[in-house]
Design a protein around this motif. Structure first.
Motif, PDB file in Angstrom:
ATOM      1  N   GLN A  42       0.861  -1.180   0.000  1.00 28.38           N
ATOM      2  CA  GLN A  42       0.000   0.000   0.000  1.00 28.38           C
ATOM      3  C   GLN A  42       0.902   1.237   0.000  1.00 28.38           C
ATOM      4  OE1 GLN A  42      -3.021   1.638  -0.650  1.00 28.38           O
ATOM      5  NE2 GLN A  42      -3.970   0.031   0.554  1.00 28.38           N
ATOM      6  N   LYS A  43       0.778   2.024  -1.042  1.00 25.43           N
ATOM      7  CA  LYS A  43       1.600   3.221  -1.163  1.00 25.43           C
ATOM      8  C   LYS A  43       1.341   4.152   0.023  1.00 25.43           C
ATOM      9  CE  LYS A  43       3.143   6.258  -4.838  1.00 25.43           C
ATOM     10  NZ  LYS A  43       2.888   6.810  -6.142  1.00 25.43           N
ATOM     11  N   HIS A  44       2.399   4.700   0.575  1.00 23.95           N
ATOM     12  CA  HIS A  44       2.350   5.649   1.691  1.00 23.95           C
ATOM     13  C   HIS A  44       1.975   5.015   3.025  1.00 23.95           C
ATOM     14  CE1 HIS A  44       2.908   8.739  -1.291  1.00 23.95           C
ATOM     15  NE2 HIS A  44       1.793   8.400  -1.905  1.00 23.95           N
ATOM     16  N   VAL A  45       2.003   3.672   3.132  1.00 25.88           N
ATOM     17  CA  VAL A  45       1.793   2.971   4.400  1.00 25.88           C
ATOM     18  C   VAL A  45       3.043   2.131   4.644  1.00 25.88           C
ATOM     19  CG1 VAL A  45       0.406   1.273   5.666  1.00 25.88           C
ATOM     20  CG2 VAL A  45      -0.712   2.884   4.087  1.00 25.88           C
ATOM     21  N   TYR A  46       3.755   2.458   5.722  1.00 30.89           N
ATOM     22  CA  TYR A  46       5.033   1.806   5.999  1.00 30.89           C
ATOM     23  C   TYR A  46       5.071   1.260   7.417  1.00 30.89           C
ATOM     24  CZ  TYR A  46       6.408   4.469   1.903  1.00 30.89           C
ATOM     25  OH  TYR A  46       6.469   4.993   0.641  1.00 30.89           O
ATOM     26  N   PHE A  47       5.746   0.126   7.567  1.00 27.99           N
ATOM     27  CA  PHE A  47       6.093  -0.378   8.888  1.00 27.99           C
ATOM     28  C   PHE A  47       7.539   0.047   9.112  1.00 27.99           C
ATOM     29  CE2 PHE A  47       3.104  -4.316   8.579  1.00 27.99           C
ATOM     30  CZ  PHE A  47       2.012  -3.480   8.569  1.00 27.99           C
ATOM     31  N   PHE A  74      -5.839   6.990   8.280  1.00 25.82           N
ATOM     32  CA  PHE A  74      -5.764   6.958   9.744  1.00 25.82           C
ATOM     33  C   PHE A  74      -7.110   6.527  10.326  1.00 25.82           C
ATOM     34  CE2 PHE A  74      -5.571   8.722  14.050  1.00 25.82           C
ATOM     35  CZ  PHE A  74      -4.307   8.325  14.450  1.00 25.82           C
ATOM     36  N   ASP A  75      -8.197   7.057   9.785  1.00 26.71           N
ATOM     37  CA  ASP A  75      -9.532   6.676  10.252  1.00 26.71           C
ATOM     38  C   ASP A  75      -9.776   5.183  10.039  1.00 26.71           C
ATOM     39  OD1 ASP A  75     -10.037   9.282  11.034  1.00 26.71           O
ATOM     40  OD2 ASP A  75     -11.285   9.760   9.280  1.00 26.71           O
ATOM     41  N   GLN A  76      -9.310   4.658   8.904  1.00 32.56           N
ATOM     42  CA  GLN A  76      -9.486   3.231   8.638  1.00 32.56           C
ATOM     43  C   GLN A  76      -8.700   2.407   9.655  1.00 32.56           C
ATOM     44  OE1 GLN A  76     -11.636   1.894   6.529  1.00 32.56           O
ATOM     45  NE2 GLN A  76     -11.058  -0.131   7.256  1.00 32.56           N
ATOM     46  N   PHE A  77      -7.474   2.837   9.978  1.00 31.46           N
ATOM     47  CA  PHE A  77      -6.713   2.143  11.012  1.00 31.46           C
ATOM     48  C   PHE A  77      -7.427   2.242  12.363  1.00 31.46           C
ATOM     49  CE2 PHE A  77      -3.038   1.998   8.153  1.00 31.46           C
ATOM     50  CZ  PHE A  77      -2.524   0.747   8.468  1.00 31.46           C
ATOM     51  N   THR A  78      -8.042   3.383  12.629  1.00 29.70           N
ATOM     52  CA  THR A  78      -8.754   3.567  13.894  1.00 29.70           C
ATOM     53  C   THR A  78      -9.871   2.541  14.047  1.00 29.70           C
ATOM     54  OG1 THR A  78      -8.212   5.916  13.894  1.00 29.70           O
ATOM     55  CG2 THR A  78     -10.002   5.239  15.325  1.00 29.70           C
ATOM     56  N   THR A  79     -10.544   2.205  12.942  1.00 31.04           N
ATOM     57  CA  THR A  79     -11.606   1.186  13.021  1.00 31.04           C
ATOM     58  C   THR A  79     -11.022  -0.185  13.355  1.00 31.04           C
ATOM     59  OG1 THR A  79     -11.601   0.591  10.666  1.00 31.04           O
ATOM     60  CG2 THR A  79     -13.050   2.418  11.338  1.00 31.04           C
ATOM     61  N   GLN A 146      -5.097  -5.676   5.572  1.00 33.25           N
ATOM     62  CA  GLN A 146      -4.809  -5.036   4.295  1.00 33.25           C
ATOM     63  C   GLN A 146      -6.021  -4.956   3.381  1.00 33.25           C
ATOM     64  OE1 GLN A 146      -1.990  -7.231   1.850  1.00 33.25           O
ATOM     65  NE2 GLN A 146      -2.639  -9.148   2.803  1.00 33.25           N
ATOM     66  N   TYR A 147      -6.944  -5.905   3.511  1.00 34.72           N
ATOM     67  CA  TYR A 147      -8.110  -5.920   2.635  1.00 34.72           C
ATOM     68  C   TYR A 147      -9.064  -4.764   2.954  1.00 34.72           C
ATOM     69  CZ  TYR A 147      -6.045 -10.418   1.769  1.00 34.72           C
ATOM     70  OH  TYR A 147      -5.151 -11.396   1.459  1.00 34.72           O
ATOM     71  N   SER A 148      -8.957  -4.206   4.149  1.00 36.22           N
ATOM     72  CA  SER A 148      -9.785  -3.050   4.513  1.00 36.22           C
ATOM     73  C   SER A 148      -9.346  -1.795   3.771  1.00 36.22           C
ATOM     74  CB  SER A 148      -9.674  -2.776   6.012  1.00 36.22           C
ATOM     75  OG  SER A 148     -10.124  -3.882   6.740  1.00 36.22           O
ATOM     76  N   PHE A 149      -8.154  -1.854   3.154  1.00 38.39           N
ATOM     77  CA  PHE A 149      -7.584  -0.672   2.494  1.00 38.39           C
ATOM     78  C   PHE A 149      -7.621  -0.781   0.967  1.00 38.39           C
ATOM     79  CE2 PHE A 149      -5.929  -0.833   6.721  1.00 38.39           C
ATOM     80  CZ  PHE A 149      -5.916   0.488   7.127  1.00 38.39           C
ATOM     81  N   GLU A 150      -8.211  -1.849   0.451  1.00 43.29           N
ATOM     82  CA  GLU A 150      -8.250  -2.079  -0.993  1.00 43.29           C
ATOM     83  C   GLU A 150      -8.863  -0.910  -1.765  1.00 43.29           C
ATOM     84  OE1 GLU A 150      -7.089  -4.676  -3.037  1.00 43.29           O
ATOM     85  OE2 GLU A 150      -5.993  -5.230  -1.230  1.00 43.29           O
ATOM     86  N   GLU A 151      -9.943  -0.362  -1.245  1.00 43.09           N
ATOM     87  CA  GLU A 151     -10.636   0.729  -1.949  1.00 43.09           C
ATOM     88  C   GLU A 151      -9.824   2.027  -1.932  1.00 43.09           C
ATOM     89  OE1 GLU A 151     -14.644   1.215  -0.637  1.00 43.09           O
ATOM     90  OE2 GLU A 151     -15.080  -0.918  -0.837  1.00 43.09           O
ATOM     91  N   LEU A 152      -8.817   2.097  -1.059  1.00 37.32           N
ATOM     92  CA  LEU A 152      -8.023   3.315  -0.930  1.00 37.32           C
ATOM     93  C   LEU A 152      -6.795   3.334  -1.848  1.00 37.32           C
ATOM     94  CD1 LEU A 152      -8.144   3.684   2.949  1.00 37.32           C
ATOM     95  CD2 LEU A 152      -9.617   4.776   1.258  1.00 37.32           C
TER      96      LEU A 152
END
Length: 153
Positions: A42-47, A74-79, A146-152
């Motif tokens: 995911q672009k712009h998401v780093y560990f 960030f909101d998606q991570f909050t969920t 990661q699947y929660s971020f597919e639409e992003l």
């Protein structure tokens, strides 16, 4: 005090040692990841794992240059906060829209320990014991999340 070159060599030696220590560990999906430069896909998401002369931290950094899109991430991570904390087995810090060391606005979710010193080889076991279970837990978390971020994308 270390010269810049000595500091660089010690830092590199630590990360090489950590990488060797992690090399036999497979991801939650049974793959052989690059633990030091974990690819979230995911672009712009780093560990990120960081260690200096006072602290060490591991976390998720959201670096999207558009702060509104960064907020959506960030909101998606909050969920997923309860699930993340369950996977890592502890509560992490959450920081929204803060400047990084270069003044760029980021958001991050992280855990930090101190005092530890990456330049002190006696602290390396503590650092490895800190990073290893958490990067493995982040991998397990991301395997599902990661699947929660597919639409992003």
């Amino acid at each position: 005090m270390y010269t810049r070159e000595q500091a660089s060599q010690l830092r590199q030696a630590f990360w090489t040692t950590f990488g060797q220590y992690m090399s036999p560990v497979l991801s939650a999906e049974g793959l052989k990841p690059n633990w030091l430069n974990y690819n979230t896909g995911q672009k712009h998401v780093y560990f990120r794992m960081k260690a200096d002369k006072k602290t060490a931290s591991i976390g998720i950094e959201l670096t999207h240059p558009d702060v509104e899109i960064q907020e959506i991430f960030f909101d998606q991570f909050t969920t997923l906060k309860a699930y993340l904390h369950e996977q890592v087995g502890e509560t992490w810090e959450w920081e929204f829209h803060i400047p990084d060391e270069n003044g760029k606005i980021i958001s991050r979710i992280y855990k930090e320990i101190s005092p530890v010193n990456v330049f002190n080889r006696d602290d390396w076991p503590t650092l490895i014991s800190f990073f290893k279970p958490r990067i493995i837990s982040l991998d397990q978390f991301w395997g599902d999340a990661q699947y929660s971020f597919e639409e992003l994308r």
